[in-house]
Motif scaffolding. Sequence first.
Motif, PDB file in Angstrom:
ATOM      1  N   PRO A 186       0.784  -1.219   0.048  1.00 38.91           N
ATOM      2  CA  PRO A 186      -0.003  -0.107  -0.027  1.00 38.91           C
ATOM      3  C   PRO A 186       0.718   1.218   0.019  1.00 38.91           C
ATOM      4  O   PRO A 186       0.313   2.302  -0.442  1.00 38.91           O
ATOM      5  CB  PRO A 186      -0.922   0.014   1.136  1.00 38.91           C
ATOM      6  CG  PRO A 186      -1.012  -1.419   1.530  1.00 38.91           C
ATOM      7  CD  PRO A 186       0.371  -2.204   1.034  1.00 38.91           C
ATOM      8  N   THR A 187       1.944   1.523   0.658  1.00 42.15           N
ATOM      9  CA  THR A 187       2.738   2.554   0.722  1.00 42.15           C
ATOM     10  C   THR A 187       4.033   2.616  -0.107  1.00 42.15           C
ATOM     11  O   THR A 187       4.733   3.409   0.002  1.00 42.15           O
ATOM     12  CB  THR A 187       2.867   2.818   2.128  1.00 42.15           C
ATOM     13  OG1 THR A 187       3.742   1.783   2.605  1.00 42.15           O
ATOM     14  CG2 THR A 187       1.872   2.884   2.973  1.00 42.15           C
ATOM     15  N   CYS A 188       4.104   1.524  -1.153  1.00 42.39           N
ATOM     16  CA  CYS A 188       5.018   1.625  -1.686  1.00 42.39           C
ATOM     17  C   CYS A 188       5.512   2.641  -2.759  1.00 42.39           C
ATOM     18  O   CYS A 188       4.663   3.112  -3.435  1.00 42.39           O
ATOM     19  CB  CYS A 188       5.457   0.214  -2.473  1.00 42.39           C
ATOM     20  SG  CYS A 188       7.116   0.030  -3.081  1.00 42.39           S
ATOM     21  N   ILE A 189       6.685   3.222  -2.647  1.00 40.40           N
ATOM     22  CA  ILE A 189       7.360   4.097  -3.928  1.00 40.40           C
ATOM     23  C   ILE A 189       8.380   3.613  -4.508  1.00 40.40           C
ATOM     24  O   ILE A 189       9.125   4.405  -5.071  1.00 40.40           O
ATOM     25  CB  ILE A 189       7.476   5.481  -3.145  1.00 40.40           C
ATOM     26  CG1 ILE A 189       8.630   5.484  -1.982  1.00 40.40           C
ATOM     27  CG2 ILE A 189       6.181   6.011  -2.377  1.00 40.40           C
ATOM     28  CD1 ILE A 189       8.851   6.849  -1.393  1.00 40.40           C
ATOM     29  N   ASN A 190       8.674   2.313  -4.433  1.00 40.10           N
ATOM     30  CA  ASN A 190      10.026   1.948  -4.891  1.00 40.10           C
ATOM     31  C   ASN A 190       9.357   1.565  -6.515  1.00 40.10           C
ATOM     32  O   ASN A 190       9.094   0.461  -7.010  1.00 40.10           O
ATOM     33  CB  ASN A 190      10.294   0.565  -4.343  1.00 40.10           C
ATOM     34  CG  ASN A 190      10.903   0.827  -3.135  1.00 40.10           C
ATOM     35  OD1 ASN A 190      11.395   1.703  -2.871  1.00 40.10           O
ATOM     36  ND2 ASN A 190      10.659  -0.118  -2.220  1.00 40.10           N
TER      37      ASN A 190
END
Length: 91
Positions: free
Chosen positions: A23-27
């Motif tokens: 949900p919070t991945c910015i990779n």
Amino acid sequence: MTTQLQQMREIALERANNRCEWPTCINYDQRLEMAHLVDIGMGGSKTRKYDIENVAMLCKLHHDLYDGRSISLAKKEYRVLLQSYLDYARN
């Protein structure tokens, strides 16, 4: 020849829009790995190995975290995972 797992990976990648499903991945732009949500070692059945609803596409960091191979950011990320699950379960 395309195997059943390769076909499932292609479907899962398309569903995830080629991005990590954490949900919070910015990779962004990282190679994604197919993670089994309930694997055989956790009580899953061999037939669920090929169930598209039993997989998520995750970057290496989040796949390692989900499978318990990494403790970096663990407390914060596990809380995010738990909250996402609770939000899903309550709806």
